[in-house]
Design a protein around this motif. Structure first.
Motif, PDB file in Angstrom:
ATOM      1  N   VAL A  34       0.730  15.858   2.408  1.00 53.70           N
ATOM      2  CA  VAL A  34       1.892  14.867   2.588  1.00 53.70           C
ATOM      3  C   VAL A  34       1.391  13.479   3.016  1.00 53.70           C
ATOM      4  O   VAL A  34       0.513  13.567   3.974  1.00 53.70           O
ATOM      5  CB  VAL A  34       2.614  15.634   3.934  1.00 53.70           C
ATOM      6  N   ILE A  35       1.773  12.478   2.355  1.00 50.07           N
ATOM      7  CA  ILE A  35       1.684  11.207   2.809  1.00 50.07           C
ATOM      8  C   ILE A  35       2.430  10.325   3.644  1.00 50.07           C
ATOM      9  O   ILE A  35       3.788  10.369   3.340  1.00 50.07           O
ATOM     10  CB  ILE A  35       1.153  10.453   1.388  1.00 50.07           C
ATOM     11  N   LYS A  36       2.104   9.917   4.752  1.00 48.91           N
ATOM     12  CA  LYS A  36       3.055   9.485   5.592  1.00 48.91           C
ATOM     13  C   LYS A  36       2.401   7.921   6.037  1.00 48.91           C
ATOM     14  O   LYS A  36       1.302   7.739   6.497  1.00 48.91           O
ATOM     15  CB  LYS A  36       2.880  10.261   7.051  1.00 48.91           C
ATOM     16  N   PHE A  37       3.112   6.975   5.426  1.00 48.86           N
ATOM     17  CA  PHE A  37       2.748   5.476   5.537  1.00 48.86           C
ATOM     18  C   PHE A  37       3.171   5.254   6.947  1.00 48.86           C
ATOM     19  O   PHE A  37       4.392   5.404   7.661  1.00 48.86           O
ATOM     20  CB  PHE A  37       3.400   4.686   4.563  1.00 48.86           C
ATOM     21  N   LYS A  38       2.526   4.297   7.638  1.00 48.67           N
ATOM     22  CA  LYS A  38       2.886   3.576   9.037  1.00 48.67           C
ATOM     23  C   LYS A  38       4.028   2.755   8.849  1.00 48.67           C
ATOM     24  O   LYS A  38       4.995   2.728   9.565  1.00 48.67           O
ATOM     25  CB  LYS A  38       1.550   2.697   9.487  1.00 48.67           C
ATOM     26  N   THR A  54      -3.668 -11.025   0.757  1.00 40.39           N
ATOM     27  CA  THR A  54      -3.988  -9.471   0.946  1.00 40.39           C
ATOM     28  C   THR A  54      -3.611  -8.975   2.371  1.00 40.39           C
ATOM     29  O   THR A  54      -3.315  -9.436   3.239  1.00 40.39           O
ATOM     30  CB  THR A  54      -5.621  -9.549   1.101  1.00 40.39           C
ATOM     31  N   ARG A  55      -2.828  -7.486   1.757  1.00 40.67           N
ATOM     32  CA  ARG A  55      -2.165  -6.979   2.941  1.00 40.67           C
ATOM     33  C   ARG A  55      -2.584  -5.351   2.917  1.00 40.67           C
ATOM     34  O   ARG A  55      -2.709  -5.058   1.634  1.00 40.67           O
ATOM     35  CB  ARG A  55      -0.657  -7.139   2.907  1.00 40.67           C
ATOM     36  N   LEU A  56      -2.374  -4.639   3.695  1.00 36.25           N
ATOM     37  CA  LEU A  56      -2.738  -3.257   3.649  1.00 36.25           C
ATOM     38  C   LEU A  56      -1.548  -2.490   4.139  1.00 36.25           C
ATOM     39  O   LEU A  56      -0.541  -2.881   5.001  1.00 36.25           O
ATOM     40  CB  LEU A  56      -3.732  -3.099   4.630  1.00 36.25           C
ATOM     41  N   PHE A  57      -1.431  -1.304   3.287  1.00 36.33           N
ATOM     42  CA  PHE A  57      -0.458  -0.082   3.549  1.00 36.33           C
ATOM     43  C   PHE A  57      -1.452   0.865   4.242  1.00 36.33           C
ATOM     44  O   PHE A  57      -2.154   1.334   3.447  1.00 36.33           O
ATOM     45  CB  PHE A  57       0.138   0.083   2.661  1.00 36.33           C
ATOM     46  N   THR A  58      -1.232   1.419   5.361  1.00 35.44           N
ATOM     47  CA  THR A  58      -2.161   2.307   5.859  1.00 35.44           C
ATOM     48  C   THR A  58      -1.466   3.667   5.830  1.00 35.44           C
ATOM     49  O   THR A  58      -0.232   3.659   6.197  1.00 35.44           O
ATOM     50  CB  THR A  58      -2.663   2.131   7.112  1.00 35.44           C
ATOM     51  N   ALA A  93      -7.008   9.245   7.370  1.00 35.07           N
ATOM     52  CA  ALA A  93      -6.327   7.946   7.132  1.00 35.07           C
ATOM     53  C   ALA A  93      -6.941   7.483   5.890  1.00 35.07           C
ATOM     54  O   ALA A  93      -7.893   7.630   5.559  1.00 35.07           O
ATOM     55  CB  ALA A  93      -6.100   7.229   8.254  1.00 35.07           C
ATOM     56  N   GLY A  94      -6.037   6.692   5.434  1.00 30.91           N
ATOM     57  CA  GLY A  94      -6.607   5.713   4.039  1.00 30.91           C
ATOM     58  C   GLY A  94      -5.619   4.499   4.175  1.00 30.91           C
ATOM     59  O   GLY A  94      -4.863   4.461   4.829  1.00 30.91           O
ATOM     60  N   GLN A  95      -5.829   3.642   2.884  1.00 30.44           N
ATOM     61  CA  GLN A  95      -5.342   2.551   2.847  1.00 30.44           C
ATOM     62  C   GLN A  95      -5.125   1.994   1.588  1.00 30.44           C
ATOM     63  O   GLN A  95      -5.833   2.396   0.601  1.00 30.44           O
ATOM     64  CB  GLN A  95      -5.790   1.450   3.970  1.00 30.44           C
TER      65      GLN A  95
END
Length: 135
Positions: A34-38, A54-58, A93-95
């Protein structure tokens, strides 16, 4: 002959019962990622032309199976994604890194599609903002 027939029928019934029971228990043993994005939307706000895009989706894998991102697609060549190809274990976690080309002036809204083995299939993220001329 009758005895052999009875034993055969009994064996068939017993095998059917055990097969049905194992199928019933197997459905409870299924593990999923299950992937849950911030956040699912990154707003750049107003940024100057040629600034860092550059931006991040964690995200976190809140499931109980390893999460594997197979591909990240964007709506145009002005948005370049990068992400880890390694599995994200449960609880980790990942990004997803997104680099938008800030040479282009004006408002923008782009979508980023994350394709993975996560429950629910593809996840659609958005970036938006406004690029203004450098002073």
């Amino acid at each position: 002959m009758k005895r052999t027939l009875n034993i055969t029928i009994l064996l068939i019934l017993a095998l059917s019962f055990f097969n049905a029971a194992s199928t019933e228990f197997d459905k409870y043993d299924t593990k999923i990622a299950v992937i849950k994005f911030k956040t699912e939307v990154v707003d750049y706000g107003t940024v100057e032309q040629n600034s860092d895009g550059t931006r991040l989706f964690t995200f976190t894998n809140t499931g109980d199976a390893p999460l594997i991102i197979t591909k990240v697609k964007t709506t145009c060549g002005c948005t370049v994604p990068s992400y880890s190809k390694a599995p994200i274990l449960p609880g980790e976690a990942g990004q997803v890194n997104i680099k938008y080309d800030t040479k282009r002036l004006g408002a923008f809204t782009k979508t980023v599609t994350v394709i993975s083995n996560a429950e629910g299939g593809n996840k659609i993220l958005k970036i938006k903002g406004n690029i203004v001329a450098s002073k």
